[in-house]
Design a protein around this motif. Structure first.
Motif, short mmCIF file in Angstrom:
data_model
loop_
_atom_site.label_atom_id
_atom_site.label_comp_id
_atom_site.label_asym_id
_atom_site.label_seq_id
_atom_site.Cartn_x
_atom_site.Cartn_y
_atom_site.Cartn_z
N PRO A 119 -11.78 -77.74 -47.32
CA PRO A 119 -12.17 -76.57 -46.52
C PRO A 119 -11.36 -75.35 -46.93
N SER A 120 -12.00 -74.23 -46.78
CA SER A 120 -11.26 -73.00 -47.10
C SER A 120 -10.27 -72.73 -45.97
N ASN A 121 -9.11 -72.25 -46.32
CA ASN A 121 -8.07 -72.01 -45.32
C ASN A 121 -8.38 -70.69 -44.60
N PRO A 122 -8.60 -70.76 -43.27
CA PRO A 122 -8.93 -69.52 -42.55
C PRO A 122 -7.72 -68.60 -42.38
N ASN A 123 -6.53 -69.17 -42.50
CA ASN A 123 -5.32 -68.36 -42.32
C ASN A 123 -4.83 -67.83 -43.66
N THR A 124 -4.71 -66.57 -43.70
CA THR A 124 -4.10 -65.95 -44.86
C THR A 124 -2.71 -65.48 -44.46
N LYS A 125 -1.94 -65.03 -45.41
CA LYS A 125 -0.59 -64.54 -45.09
C LYS A 125 -0.65 -63.36 -44.14
N GLU A 126 -1.63 -62.51 -44.34
CA GLU A 126 -1.75 -61.34 -43.46
C GLU A 126 -2.10 -61.76 -42.04
N ARG A 127 -3.02 -62.74 -41.91
CA ARG A 127 -3.40 -63.21 -40.56
C ARG A 127 -2.22 -63.87 -39.87
N LEU A 128 -1.45 -64.69 -40.56
CA LEU A 128 -0.28 -65.32 -39.94
C LEU A 128 0.76 -64.28 -39.55
N HIS A 129 0.94 -63.27 -40.37
CA HIS A 129 1.88 -62.20 -40.03
C HIS A 129 1.43 -61.46 -38.78
N GLU A 130 0.13 -61.20 -38.66
CA GLU A 130 -0.39 -60.53 -37.46
C GLU A 130 -0.16 -61.39 -36.21
N GLN A 131 -0.34 -62.72 -36.33
CA GLN A 131 -0.12 -63.60 -35.19
C GLN A 131 1.35 -63.59 -34.77
N LEU A 132 2.27 -63.61 -35.73
CA LEU A 132 3.70 -63.57 -35.39
C LEU A 132 4.08 -62.26 -34.71
N VAL A 133 3.57 -61.16 -35.21
CA VAL A 133 3.88 -59.86 -34.61
C VAL A 133 3.31 -59.80 -33.20
N GLU A 134 2.12 -60.33 -32.99
CA GLU A 134 1.51 -60.34 -31.66
C GLU A 134 2.31 -61.22 -30.69
N LEU A 135 2.79 -62.37 -31.17
CA LEU A 135 3.60 -63.26 -30.33
C LEU A 135 4.91 -62.59 -29.95
N GLN A 136 5.56 -61.91 -30.89
CA GLN A 136 6.80 -61.20 -30.57
C GLN A 136 6.55 -60.10 -29.54
N ARG A 137 5.46 -59.38 -29.68
CA ARG A 137 5.15 -58.31 -28.74
C ARG A 137 4.89 -58.89 -27.35
N GLU A 138 4.16 -60.01 -27.29
CA GLU A 138 3.86 -60.64 -26.00
C GLU A 138 5.13 -61.14 -25.31
N LEU A 139 6.04 -61.79 -26.08
CA LEU A 139 7.31 -62.26 -25.49
C LEU A 139 8.16 -61.08 -25.03
N HIS A 140 8.14 -60.01 -25.76
CA HIS A 140 8.90 -58.82 -25.38
C HIS A 140 8.37 -58.24 -24.06
N GLU A 141 7.05 -58.17 -23.92
CA GLU A 141 6.46 -57.66 -22.68
C GLU A 141 6.76 -58.57 -21.50
N ARG A 142 6.75 -59.90 -21.73
CA ARG A 142 7.06 -60.85 -20.65
C ARG A 142 8.52 -60.72 -20.23
N ALA A 143 9.41 -60.53 -21.20
CA ALA A 143 10.83 -60.37 -20.86
C ALA A 143 11.04 -59.10 -20.04
N ILE A 144 10.34 -58.01 -20.37
CA ILE A 144 10.46 -56.76 -19.60
C ILE A 144 9.91 -56.97 -18.20
N ALA A 145 8.84 -57.77 -18.06
CA ALA A 145 8.24 -58.02 -16.75
C ALA A 145 9.10 -58.94 -15.89
N GLY A 146 10.15 -59.57 -16.43
CA GLY A 146 11.06 -60.41 -15.66
C GLY A 146 10.64 -61.86 -15.58
#
Length: 187
Positions: A119-146
């Motif tokens: 099967p073709s790999n749906p994840n590319t390096k760019e897509r994985l990088h976007e997911q990591l950046v999104e996860l960091q942003r989400e954890l940062h927002e949750r930490a600010i929310a307490g």
């Protein structure tokens, strides 16, 4: 060689008989006495040397093919070597079948070909990088929310996300089922 008691007794009685016969006949000559001794030695040798003559033991050696069992030995050797060659060649043949599609198409029938297309790999390096950046942003927002207070962190360490501890009578939602609620959990 060890002699049995019966053999020793027979030997002694034979010698006594011989000695009495030689002393009883003063007319015996030296030659007749030597002949009697040789005869007694031959009789005594039968008691101690109890094996067949070497001519009967040594049989003429047969060449390969003259023995009736040689065909069985040859068949067993051929079957054994065949299994050995197949055993050794299997990894090489399997690797060739797995990696060479032309070889697989030429020699493996379609009904026996169980290969799955990669099967073709749906994840590319760019897509994985976007997911990591999104996860960091989400954890940062949750930490600010307490959401990461010590009490909430303790609760996160004990139960899976989305499981209400009050509505879990059997404890299936616990991360550590054998640990009670009042015990400390090591990090």
């Amino acid at each position: 060689m060890f002699r049995s008691t019966a053999t020793t007794t027979r030997t002694i009685s034979t010698l006594r008989r011989f000695a009495s016969s030689t002393t009883a006949k003063p007319t015996s000559t030296k030659e007749s006495r030597d002949a009697a001794m040789r005869d007694a030695n031959e009789k005594m040798r039968a008691y101690f040397v109890n094996r067949p003559p070497i001519e009967k033991v040594l049989k003429p050696k047969k060449r390969f093919g003259e023995n009736p069992n040689d065909s069985q030995h040859m068949l067993q050797a051929v079957v054994g070597m065949t299994f050995f060659v197949v055993f050794v060649s299997t990894p090489f043949l399997g690797r060739r079948i797995a990696q060479d599609p032309k070889f697989r198409d030429d020699y493996i029938p379609k009904w026996y070909d169980f290969t799955i297309p990669k099967p073709s790999n749906p994840n590319t390096k760019e897509r994985l990088h976007e997911q990591l950046v999104e996860l960091q942003r989400e954890l940062h927002e949750r930490a600010i929310a307490g959401e990461f207070t010590p009490e909430k962190l303790e609760e996160m360490r004990r139960h899976f996300a989305g499981v209400d501890p009050k509505d879990d009578p059997h404890g299936w939602g616990k991360l550590h089922p054998g640990v009670d609620d009042d015990e400390d959990i090591e990090d």
